[in-house]
Structure formats: structure tokens, C-alpha cells
Design a protein around this motif. Structure first.
Motif, PDB file in Angstrom:
ATOM      1  N   GLU A  79       0.846  -1.217   0.013  1.00 33.99           N
ATOM      2  CA  GLU A  79      -0.040   0.073   0.135  1.00 33.99           C
ATOM      3  C   GLU A  79       0.888   1.146   0.092  1.00 33.99           C
ATOM      4  O   GLU A  79       0.275   2.202  -0.258  1.00 33.99           O
ATOM      5  N   THR A  80       2.175   1.030   0.439  1.00 32.54           N
ATOM      6  CA  THR A  80       2.966   2.280   0.477  1.00 32.54           C
ATOM      7  C   THR A  80       3.625   2.492  -1.017  1.00 32.54           C
ATOM      8  O   THR A  80       4.347   3.628  -1.032  1.00 32.54           O
ATOM      9  N   LEU A  81       3.411   1.614  -1.642  1.00 30.01           N
ATOM     10  CA  LEU A  81       4.159   1.789  -3.211  1.00 30.01           C
ATOM     11  C   LEU A  81       3.332   2.414  -4.280  1.00 30.01           C
ATOM     12  O   LEU A  81       2.119   2.347  -4.226  1.00 30.01           O
ATOM     13  N   PRO A  82       3.928   3.071  -5.166  1.00 23.59           N
ATOM     14  CA  PRO A  82       3.154   3.554  -6.312  1.00 23.59           C
ATOM     15  C   PRO A  82       2.405   2.568  -7.293  1.00 23.59           C
ATOM     16  O   PRO A  82       2.885   1.659  -7.420  1.00 23.59           O
ATOM     17  N   THR A  83       1.080   3.052  -7.690  1.00 22.57           N
ATOM     18  CA  THR A  83       0.552   1.967  -8.555  1.00 22.57           C
ATOM     19  C   THR A  83       1.042   2.154  -9.924  1.00 22.57           C
ATOM     20  O   THR A  83       1.936   3.235 -10.349  1.00 22.57           O
ATOM     21  N   ALA A  84       0.934   1.074 -10.870  1.00 21.81           N
ATOM     22  CA  ALA A  84       1.110   1.576 -12.275  1.00 21.81           C
ATOM     23  C   ALA A  84       0.907   2.857 -12.884  1.00 21.81           C
ATOM     24  O   ALA A  84       1.545   3.565 -13.655  1.00 21.81           O
ATOM     25  N   LEU A 144       4.244   4.616 -14.354  1.00 22.97           N
ATOM     26  CA  LEU A 144       4.446   4.642 -15.613  1.00 22.97           C
ATOM     27  C   LEU A 144       4.422   5.771 -16.463  1.00 22.97           C
ATOM     28  O   LEU A 144       5.443   6.152 -17.237  1.00 22.97           O
ATOM     29  N   PRO A 145       3.387   6.712 -16.283  1.00 22.71           N
ATOM     30  CA  PRO A 145       3.738   8.055 -16.910  1.00 22.71           C
ATOM     31  C   PRO A 145       4.540   9.013 -16.354  1.00 22.71           C
ATOM     32  O   PRO A 145       5.333   9.632 -17.266  1.00 22.71           O
ATOM     33  N   ILE A 160      -4.124  -6.213 -13.522  1.00 20.34           N
ATOM     34  CA  ILE A 160      -3.350  -6.925 -12.133  1.00 20.34           C
ATOM     35  C   ILE A 160      -2.907  -5.456 -11.741  1.00 20.34           C
ATOM     36  O   ILE A 160      -2.476  -4.576 -12.219  1.00 20.34           O
ATOM     37  N   ASP A 161      -3.098  -5.446 -10.388  1.00 21.53           N
ATOM     38  CA  ASP A 161      -2.540  -4.436  -9.648  1.00 21.53           C
ATOM     39  C   ASP A 161      -0.851  -4.650  -9.303  1.00 21.53           C
ATOM     40  O   ASP A 161      -0.640  -5.657  -8.247  1.00 21.53           O
ATOM     41  N   LEU A 162       0.176  -4.187  -9.949  1.00 26.39           N
ATOM     42  CA  LEU A 162       1.688  -4.729  -9.757  1.00 26.39           C
ATOM     43  C   LEU A 162       2.355  -3.247  -9.437  1.00 26.39           C
ATOM     44  O   LEU A 162       2.255  -2.537  -9.838  1.00 26.39           O
ATOM     45  N   ARG A 163       2.990  -3.461  -8.271  1.00 27.28           N
ATOM     46  CA  ARG A 163       3.883  -2.293  -7.407  1.00 27.28           C
ATOM     47  C   ARG A 163       5.287  -2.762  -7.502  1.00 27.28           C
ATOM     48  O   ARG A 163       5.603  -3.785  -6.573  1.00 27.28           O
ATOM     49  N   TYR A 164       6.113  -1.943  -7.998  1.00 26.34           N
ATOM     50  CA  TYR A 164       7.460  -2.172  -7.821  1.00 26.34           C
ATOM     51  C   TYR A 164       7.908  -1.600  -6.595  1.00 26.34           C
ATOM     52  O   TYR A 164       7.870  -0.625  -5.947  1.00 26.34           O
TER      53      TYR A 164
END
Length: 297
Positions: free
Chosen positions: A128-133, A137-138, A160-164
Motif C-alpha cells: 500500500e506504500t508503493l506507487p501504482t502503475a 509509468l507516466p 493486475i495491480d503490480l507495484r515495484y
């Protein structure tokens, strides 16, 4: 359930056209080739359709033979290699335009008690602390060979909710670092009703497992990948071992590293953990990693 997740589940709901023969569609967004995770997940669905429900896949081994055409259906033929007392084996060939594009072998086993241990889960910040795509990406569109790729990637990953955990390869091109990558992922929505089955979660996990696996290879060399035009890449093979049950609609940590790259190929190793620390899946993949000729010294 999110509409994009419904669409993805629809892709994995293959059409039976004859005994042990199934037909699958591809994403309707325009891409150069069919996404490898889609083909692997559909092939696993086909294999599962020929095995009793109480037997779940514990491993799969596969090869990508030719690029898939996203504008044509894919036909999956299943060979019933073995039905033993404890294990079942299936072989699946995916065909387009009369040629095989993908080959998978999968082994199945009913639930069984036995010795148990696992590696500990590595540390990682809460997803939850990480940015969403949509946030990440933008921000890096200017780095891509074609900024329009941002919209393509967002559309491709909408289900897919994928967070680096750390910056991805396309954001760090030119700066080599440790060959390790971590992402949290889950599908966008909850599986319910007759779609909430162990096979559905396994196949969705297979689908996502091909998304960021080779990032660790790129990071070791400061390469951004095909999105920035400094690598010509493709998945060559894919292997998975399913250790423990998991839900694809709950957060999963995908921890990957690269032990080696050579000969225009890179090897990646991945571990998928549930949020409470259980090792659910181990993944291995070798991928094509060619430096474009114009970029060679």
C-alpha cells in the motif's frame, strides 16, 4: 469484480472444440506478439481440464517456440501422458497457423502430508506504500523508445495491480545495480462464485509470473529492456513449482534474482510469497537478451 479481471478470466476460460482440444483468444489490445504469460496460463488451463479436480498442478515446464499472433485464436491439444496412483502428467501443445508456438508439460498430485520447510520471506515494504502503475509509468514515459508504450503497458496490466518495490529497469537504464527485483501483485478484484477455485488462482499466478521475471537480468547491466530499445528480448522457457496454496486476489511478493547471463541469454529465478510469509511458488526462466547491433561497440 473488476471488468478487466472479468475479461482476463474470460481469456482463461477456453472453448472446448473436441476431446482434449481447446481454443483460446488473445488480448484485444495491439501488441507485437502474444504475451507469454497468457499462453502459459491458457495451456495450464487446458491441462487442468483433463485432470480430476482433486489433483492440482505441482510443477510445469515449458518452451516458447514461436511468437504468437495476437490476431488469431490459439488451439491447445492435450496429450494424457500418464494417470498414476499418485501423479498425473499432461503435455500441451499450442498451435497457430498450423505451427506449434508453445509446449508445456505439467505434473499433478492430490494433497499429501510430508516433510516441510521453506526459505524465509525477504523483507519488503507494504504494497500500500508503493506507487501504482498509473502513478509510476507516466512519470517515466520520456524514457521509453515510444511514449505510446505507456498506454499499452497500462492497458495490458489493467487487470493486475503490480507495484515495484524499487525502481524498475526502464527507470534506471544506464545505472547497473544488484541483479534483484521485487514487486507486489494481485488481481484487481475478488474471485467469487464458481470462479473462485484453486485452479483459477494457480493459472492467474502463472499469467503474472512472466511479467517482471527478467527484470533482474536487465538491472545487472543497467539496461532498460525493449521499452527503451536497448535490448531485444523474449522468453525462451518457463518453469514453475507450486509449493503451497495461494490466492491471486491477495497480495503476493514476487522476489527475483539473476544468477547468470551469457551467450545472448539471461537466467532469472523467482520466488512468490504470500503476505504472511509462506513460499507459494518457485519460478525459473531463461530469456533472449540481445543487444541491438546499432548499440554494440
Amino acid at each position: 469484480m473488476d471488468a478487466t479481471l472479468q475479461y482476463l478470466l474470460g481469456l482463461l476460460d477456453l472453448e472446448p472444440i473436441e476431446q482434449d482440444i481447446f481454443r483460446g483468444a488473445s488480448h484485444d489490445w495491439v501488441v507485437p506478439r502474444v504475451f507469454g504469460g497468457q499462453v502459459a496460463a491458457q495451456a495450464l488451463v487446458a491441462a487442468c481440464r483433463t485432470v480430476p479436480e482433486e489433483r492440482l498442478p505441482h510443477s510445469l515446464h515449458s518452451y516458447f517456440l514461436r511468437p504468437g499472433d495476437p490476431g488469431a485464436p490459439i488451439v491447445y491439444t492435450v496429450d494424457r501422458i500418464r494417470d498414476g496412483r499418485s501423479f498425473t502428467t499432461r503435455r500441451v501443445v499450442a498451435v497457430q497457423h498450423g505451427q506449434p508456438i508453445f509446449h508445456l508439460s505439467a505434473s499433478f498430485q492430490p494433497a499429501e502430508e510430508g516433510l516441510e520447510h521453506q526459505e524465509p520471506m525477504p523483507s519488503a515494504p507494504d504494497p500500500e506504500t508503493l506507487p501504482t502503475a498509473d502513478e509510476l509509468l507516466p512519470r517515466h514515459a520520456h524514457r521509453f523508445l515510444d511514449p505510446a508504450v505507456v498506454d499499452l503497458l497500462l492497458e495490458a496490466r489493467r487487470a493486475i495491480d503490480l507495484r515495484y518495490v524499487d525502481e524498475p529497469p526502464f527507470a534506471t537504464a544506464g545505472r547497473p545495480r544488484e541483479p534483484r527485483s521485487q514487486v507486489w501483485f494481485r488481481v484487481n478484484g475478488k474471485l467469487d462464485g464458481d470462479r473462485d477455485t484453486p485452479v483459477a488462482h494457480l493459472c492467474l499466478g502463472t499469467y503474472v509470473s512472466d511479467m517482471t521475471l527478467l527484470d533482474s537480468v536487465l538491472l545487472a547491466h543497467g539496461r532498460g529492456g525493449w521499452t527503451v530499445g536497448d535490448i531485444v528480448g523474449a522468453s525462451l522457457d518457463h518453469a514453475m513449482w507450486f509449493h503451497r496454496p495461494f490466492r491471486a486476489d491477495e497480495w503476493l511478493l514476487y522476489d527475483t534474482d539473476s544468477p547468470s547471463s551469457q551467450g545472448g541469454r539471461g537466467l532469472a529465478h523467482g520466488r512468490i510469497f504470500t503476505r504472511d510469509g509462506r513460499l507459494a511458488v518457485t519460478v525459473m526462466q531463461e530469456g533472449l537478451m540481445r543487444v541491438p547491433r546499432a548499440g554494440r561497440a
